[in-house]
Scaffold this motif. Structure first.
Motif, short mmCIF file in Angstrom:
data_model
loop_
_atom_site.label_atom_id
_atom_site.label_comp_id
_atom_site.label_asym_id
_atom_site.label_seq_id
_atom_site.Cartn_x
_atom_site.Cartn_y
_atom_site.Cartn_z
N ARG A 1 59.61 7.64 -55.87
CA ARG A 1 60.91 7.76 -55.21
C ARG A 1 62.04 7.41 -56.16
NH1 ARG A 1 57.97 5.04 -50.80
NH2 ARG A 1 57.49 6.62 -49.22
N ARG A 2 61.85 6.35 -56.94
CA ARG A 2 62.90 5.96 -57.88
C ARG A 2 63.14 7.08 -58.91
NH1 ARG A 2 60.79 0.66 -56.73
NH2 ARG A 2 59.06 0.87 -58.19
N PHE A 3 62.05 7.68 -59.38
CA PHE A 3 62.23 8.79 -60.32
C PHE A 3 62.89 9.98 -59.64
CE2 PHE A 3 60.53 12.71 -62.30
CZ PHE A 3 61.15 12.58 -63.54
N GLN A 4 62.47 10.31 -58.42
CA GLN A 4 63.08 11.43 -57.70
C GLN A 4 64.58 11.21 -57.51
OE1 GLN A 4 60.38 11.15 -54.33
NE2 GLN A 4 59.43 13.13 -54.85
N GLN A 5 64.97 9.99 -57.18
CA GLN A 5 66.40 9.69 -57.04
C GLN A 5 67.13 9.90 -58.35
OE1 GLN A 5 66.05 5.69 -55.48
NE2 GLN A 5 66.60 6.34 -53.41
N SER A 6 66.47 9.54 -59.46
CA SER A 6 67.12 9.65 -60.76
C SER A 6 67.36 11.10 -61.17
CB SER A 6 66.29 8.94 -61.83
OG SER A 6 65.12 9.69 -62.17
N ILE A 7 66.59 12.03 -60.59
CA ILE A 7 66.76 13.44 -60.96
C ILE A 7 67.39 14.25 -59.83
CG2 ILE A 7 64.84 13.39 -62.61
CD1 ILE A 7 63.10 14.79 -60.52
N GLY A 8 67.81 13.56 -58.77
CA GLY A 8 68.48 14.24 -57.67
C GLY A 8 67.57 14.97 -56.71
N ALA A 9 66.28 14.63 -56.70
CA ALA A 9 65.33 15.25 -55.77
C ALA A 9 65.22 14.41 -54.50
CB ALA A 9 63.96 15.37 -56.44
N VAL A 10 64.65 15.00 -53.45
CA VAL A 10 64.43 14.26 -52.20
C VAL A 10 63.45 13.13 -52.49
CG1 VAL A 10 63.56 14.38 -49.84
CG2 VAL A 10 64.86 16.31 -50.80
N PRO A 11 63.82 11.87 -52.24
CA PRO A 11 62.98 10.73 -52.61
C PRO A 11 61.90 10.43 -51.57
CG PRO A 11 65.03 9.93 -51.72
CD PRO A 11 65.14 11.43 -51.72
N ASP A 12 60.95 11.36 -51.44
CA ASP A 12 59.93 11.21 -50.40
C ASP A 12 58.63 10.58 -50.92
OD1 ASP A 12 58.89 13.25 -51.92
OD2 ASP A 12 58.84 14.74 -50.30
N GLY A 13 58.52 10.33 -52.24
CA GLY A 13 57.35 9.66 -52.78
C GLY A 13 56.13 10.52 -52.91
N PHE A 14 56.25 11.83 -52.74
CA PHE A 14 55.10 12.73 -52.78
C PHE A 14 54.84 13.14 -54.23
CE2 PHE A 14 53.31 17.12 -51.49
CZ PHE A 14 52.02 16.61 -51.41
N ALA A 15 53.67 12.77 -54.75
CA ALA A 15 53.31 13.06 -56.14
C ALA A 15 52.70 14.46 -56.23
CB ALA A 15 52.33 12.02 -56.66
#
Length: 436
Positions: free
Chosen positions: A403-417
Motif C-alpha cells: 500500500r505504501r508503494f502504491q501510494q507513492s506511485i499514485g495507484a489505488v492503495p489496496d495492498g494487492f500484490a
C-alpha cells in the motif's frame, strides 16, 4: 513407504511387552494444533530439512511405550497399534516441502464451491434432514454450515486420506520438524485406540494425521468427538450422526453465535481507506456504516451498532469485498486460512439457497510464484517500505508495504500484490543483491 520394522525392533517390542511396564498416570492433556485448528496445515520452507533423530527408532519406540503406559494407555493397545508400524518417506517429504501456493483465491473457491458440490451438498441435507435438524437445534450451528465443512474438508466423505494415522504420526513424531507436537498427537491417537472408538487398521487420515470425514486431529477428537448414534464409539469415519454432532460441538466451542450470519458481500465507497481492509482490523458495524460500506444487495448493514466486523478483500479493489463477523472467526478457528473460511461460508450460503458472489474476480491476474513473492518483499524493503521478513508469505506487513508503494506511485492503495506491481517495483527499486 518404508519396509516393516526390522527383526531387532520387533524383538525390542516383544521385550518391552514382557517387561510389562504397568505404571499409571494422568491422561495426556488435550491440545489443539499449533494453529488452533482441526488439522495441521503448516509446511516447512523447501530449504528446511527435518532434524535427524538423536536416538535410534528402537530406543525412541521403547521410550514412547513407557510414556504411553505411564499415561494410562494399556500395553495391549500400544502393542497392537505398533505391531506393523511403518515409517513413511512420503510423509517426511510432504512435511518438509513448501507448497508453492500458486493458485489465486478465486481458483481455490472455484474448486471448493462449484455446481457439482452445491448440488451434492443440497442432496446430503435432504437425505439427512431429521438428523441435521436435531443437531442444529441443539448446537445452534446451522445444517448448511455443518454440511459445508463436510464438503470442503473431504467432499462429503469421498476423500478422507489414505494414510495410516499411526504410521503418519509416528513418522512425524520421530523425525519430523515438529516432533514434540506430533508426539502429543500420537499419544492422543493411542488414547482413541485405547477407548475402543476405532481399531488401528481403520484409523486412516491425512499425511499429517487429520482423521475422519471432517478431518479432526487426535487432540481435537478427544475434546470434541461425540457418540451421537449411541453405539458406544465415537466414529467420525463411518457414522454420520457422530460426524455431524462432533463437528457441531467443535464449531460451537470455537465461538459460533446462534442466529447470526458469518457475514455478507459488500460494496465499498469511492475513497474507502483500504488500509482498514484487514481481517485483524475489527470495527463496530456502526463505524462501517459511517464509512459508506453497504450490502451488495442494497440497503443498510444488518446488526447492532456495536457488533464488530472486519472488511475482507482477497483480490484488492479489483475483486469482491466481504464484511465478516464473529461467526467467520469461528470458521477460521477450524482452519486459519481466509480462503478456506470463505469457501465454507460461501458454500453454506449456496446450500441454504442464497446467491453466490456478485462481484467479479480479476481472473486476468496470474498468481505470483514463491520466488516472485520473495523478490517483491526484497524490493519493497530496498525502498524502505518495511514488508517484514522476505519469506514469500504475503501477510499484513507485506500488504501494508504494498500500500505504501502504491501510494507513492499514485495507484489505488489496496495492498494487492500482482505481477504488474512487481514489474513497477523492478523499475523503481535498487537492484536486489544476490543471496550469499
Amino acid at each position: 513407504m518404508r519396509p516393516l520394522l526390522s527383526l531387532p525392533v520387533r524383538l525390542l517390542l516383544a521385550t518391552t511387552i514382557l517387561a510389562g511396564c504397568q505404571t499409571t498416570g494422568a491422561p495426556p492433556v488435550s491440545a489443539t494444533t499449533t494453529s488452533g485448528t482441526a488439522k495441521a496445515t503448516a509446511a516447512a520452507p523447501a530449504s528446511v530439512a527435518p532434524a535427524q533423530p538423536a536416538v535410534s527408532f528402537a530406543d525412541w519406540l521403547k521410550a514412547l511405550r513407557a510414556e504411553a503406559l505411564g499415561q494410562g494407555i494399556r500395553a495391549q493397545t500400544f502393542d497392537r497399534a505398533f505391531a506393523n508400524v511403518k515409517l513413511s518417506d512420503r510423509v517426511v517429504e510432504l512435511d518438509s516441502s513448501q507448497p508453492e501456493f500458486n493458485r489465486q483465491p478465486w481458483q481455490y473457491l472455484d474448486s471448493a464451491v462449484n455446481d457439482r458440490r452445491i448440488q451434492a451438498g443440497r442432496q446430503r441435507i435432504q437425505d439427512n434432514g431429521a438428523l441435521l435438524r436435531r443437531i442444529s437445534q441443539r448446537s445452534g450451528v446451522p445444517a448448511e454450515i455443518l454440511v459445508a465443512f463436510w464438503g470442503v474438508e473431504t467432499d462429503f466423505g469421498n476423500f478422507t486420506g489414505g494414510f495410516s494415522v499411526v504410521d503418519a504420526l509416528t513418522t512425524l513424531a520421530y523425525e519430523g520438524r515438529r516432533a514434540s507436537y506430533f508426539r502429543t498427537e500420537l499419544l492422543a491417537a493411542l488414547r482413541i485406540l485405547d477407548s475402543g472408538d476405532i481399531p488401528p487398521e481403520r484409523m486412516s487420515g491425512s499425511w499429517a494425521g487429520a482423521m475422519g470425514q471432517t478431518q479432526f486431529m487426535p487432540t481435537i477428537f478427544l475434546k470434541h468427538a461425540t457418540d451421537e448414534d449411541g453405539d458406544g464409539r465415537r466414529d467420525i469415519w463411518g457414522s454420520l450422526p457422530d460426524v455431524f454432532a462432533s463437528t457441531a460441538k467443535f464449531v460451537q466451542a470455537n465461538g459460533w453465535r446462534t442466529g447470526e450470519r458469518w457475514g455478507e458481500e459488500v460494496t465499498l465507497p469511492a475513497g474507502f481507506p483500504y488500509e482498514q481492509a484487514e481481517y485483524n482490523i475489527s470495527k463496530p458495524v456502526s463505524e462501517w456504516r459511517r464509512l459508506g460500506v453497504r450490502p451488495v444487495t442494497g440497503g443498510e448493514l444488518s446488526g447492532g451498532e456495536e457488533e464488530r466486523a472486519a472488511v475482507l478483500m482477497l483480490a484488492g479493489a479489483q475483486g469482491p469485498a466481504f464484511l465478516v463477523r464473529e461467526n467467520f472467526r469461528a470458521i477460521m478457528k477450524y482452519n486459519p486460512s481466509t480462503s478456506y473460511a470463505l469457501a465454507v461460508a460461501l458454500l453454506s450460503d449456496r446450500l441454504a439457497g442464497r446467491s453466490g458472489v456478485q462481484g467479479s474476480w480479476p481472473r486476468h491476474e496470474p498468481a505470483l510464484s514463491r520466488d516472485e513473492r520473495i523478490e517483491l518483499q526484497e524490493r519493497l524493503a530496498s525502498l524502505g517500505m518495511e514488508p517484514g521478513t522476505a519469506d514469500g508469505i504475503v501477510g499484513a506487513n507485506t500488504r501494508n508495504a504494498v500500500r505504501r508503494f502504491q501510494q507513492s506511485i499514485g495507484a489505488v492503495p489496496d495492498g494487492f500484490a500482482t505481477k504488474t506491481l512487481l514489474e513497477r517495483l523492478r523499475q523503481s527499486a535498487a537492484p536486489v543483491p544476490a543471496a550469499g
